[in-house]
Design an enzyme around this catalytic site. Structure first.
Site: not given
Length: 378
Positions: A265, A270, A364
């Site tokens: 959302c 929210c 790496c």
């Protein structure tokens, strides 16, 4: 004895070692784990056995010792038995030994044919290497199971002694069970069994394990080494706080939705997670009342019921098409701009599949994201 007499009577005697000569001592060892039934409940017990013999295979020392707790790793128990044997030989001042191993994996690790990968075994093998420095000669042989039968019996005797002790105590109190993470003894009621594999750990260790995984954005699995059984929410309710339980539910949902179908959302208060199919498609009014700009991308949040554009990933742009909105708002959201700037400063990279930011701490540049996507960091 003069040589003349030796020729006549030598068969009745054993020729002594030459001055300064020392023949290798033979070492047989065994570490075993066993699931035993105690008071109607299965308990994992472990024991080690060591048989030290002279060059004629006559036993000169026997060791039978229970381990304080099962370690859920066969090789680790075997190495502990070897360490016990080497410690005893160092105390006796022995300098030359022949070690007989019946477990192929351990034999290959001791001889350097295989590389040890399990952390707990690596630490134990380091102790073995330190003890080997006390000897001038160490020969390692791969032996059949029959050759270590005495050591096996001694290890089994150690388990039987624990079993007898636990049975005697069971009439007065419950048998204590050791957690394989913290090694502390706990009441059976304080132990958590993982659904699917039945590996058991104390509630305290399980809570810490799950909390660390959740805070790192991962879905927790069984902490037993090599076990990939995922923990479920219902069983974790026994030890998780409401806050952690909510996070776990969120992680489970994130894991269940494919990356390409995840939607959050766009409203900051929210930020609910939903899939493409979960996003609510508002009912359209009659075509005569529909605006010309179209509402094909209009969706509503399943939590706050806020309207947003599923194409632009922003709150719904009323009376404006997606192309017009992007033309009038070429800049990304302020928060996203700040994140991108920080990522450039810290040399972070964003996985093109799961979109998570990744920072190289060591190793790496070859990276593998949680969805098994491979890429290079730089």
């Amino acid at each position: 004895m003069p040589e003349e007499e030796w020729e006549d009577w030598g068969d009745e005697f054993e020729r002594p070692m030459a001055k300064g000569e020392e023949r290798p001592v033979r070492v047989y060892f065994k570490g075993i784990e066993s699931n035993e039934m105690v008071k109607g409940r299965i308990v994992k017990l472990a024991g080690i056995g060591v048989a030290i013999c002279d060059e004629s295979d006559r036993v000169v020392l026997k060791i039978s010792k229970p381990l304080p707790s099962a370690v859920n790793c066969r090789e680790a128990v075997e190495v502990k038995a070897l360490i016990e044997a080497l410690d005893a030989l160092v105390g006796l001042g022995v300098k030359k030994i022949d070690v007989f191993v019946d477990y192929r994996a351990l034999y290959c690790h001791i001889t350097g044919k295989w590389i040890v990968k399990q952390r707990k075994v690596v630490n134990l093998m380091n102790r073995v290497e330190l003890l080997k420095r006390n000897f001038t000669q160490v020969n390692v042989y791969f032996a059949p199971r029959w050759d270590v039968k005495l050591a096996f019996k001694l290890a089994r005797d150690a388990i039987e002694s624990q079993l007898t002790k636990n049975v005697e105590l069971s009439g007065n109190k419950d048998v204590q069970e050791a957690c394989t993470i913290c090694l502390e003894d706990n009441e059976p009621s304080q132990m958590f069994a993982v659904d699917g594999c039945l590996h058991r750990f104390c509630f305290s260790c399980m809570k810490q394990h799950v909390e660390v995984k959740l805070l790192h954005g991962l879905l927790p699995s069984c902490p037993h080494e090599g076990c990939k059984i995922r923990l479920n929410v219902e069983s974790c309710r026994k030890f998780l706080t409401p806050k952690l339980l909510g996070i776990m539910i969120q992680r489970v949902k994130e894991e269940s939705i494919p990356v390409t179908e995840k939607i959050y959302c766009p409203y900051p208060k929210c930020s609910a997670l939903m899939s493409l199919n979960e996003a609510i498609r508002p009912k359209m009014e009659s075509s005569s009342k529909q605006p010309a700009y179209g509402t094909s991308g209009l969706r509503k949040c399943i939590q706050c019921n806020g309207s947003f554009c599923i194409s632009c990933k922003v709150p719904w742009h009323e009376r404006m098409s997606c192309s017009d909105y992007k033309r009038l708002n070429p800049q990304k959201h302020g928060e996203e701009v700040k994140l991108k700037a920080l990522a450039r400063q810290k040399l972070w990279r964003q996985c093109v599949k799961c979109n998570h930011m990744i920072e190289l701490a060591e190793g790496c540049f070859h990276m593998t994201c949680r969805y098994s996507f491979l890429f290079f960091l730089f």
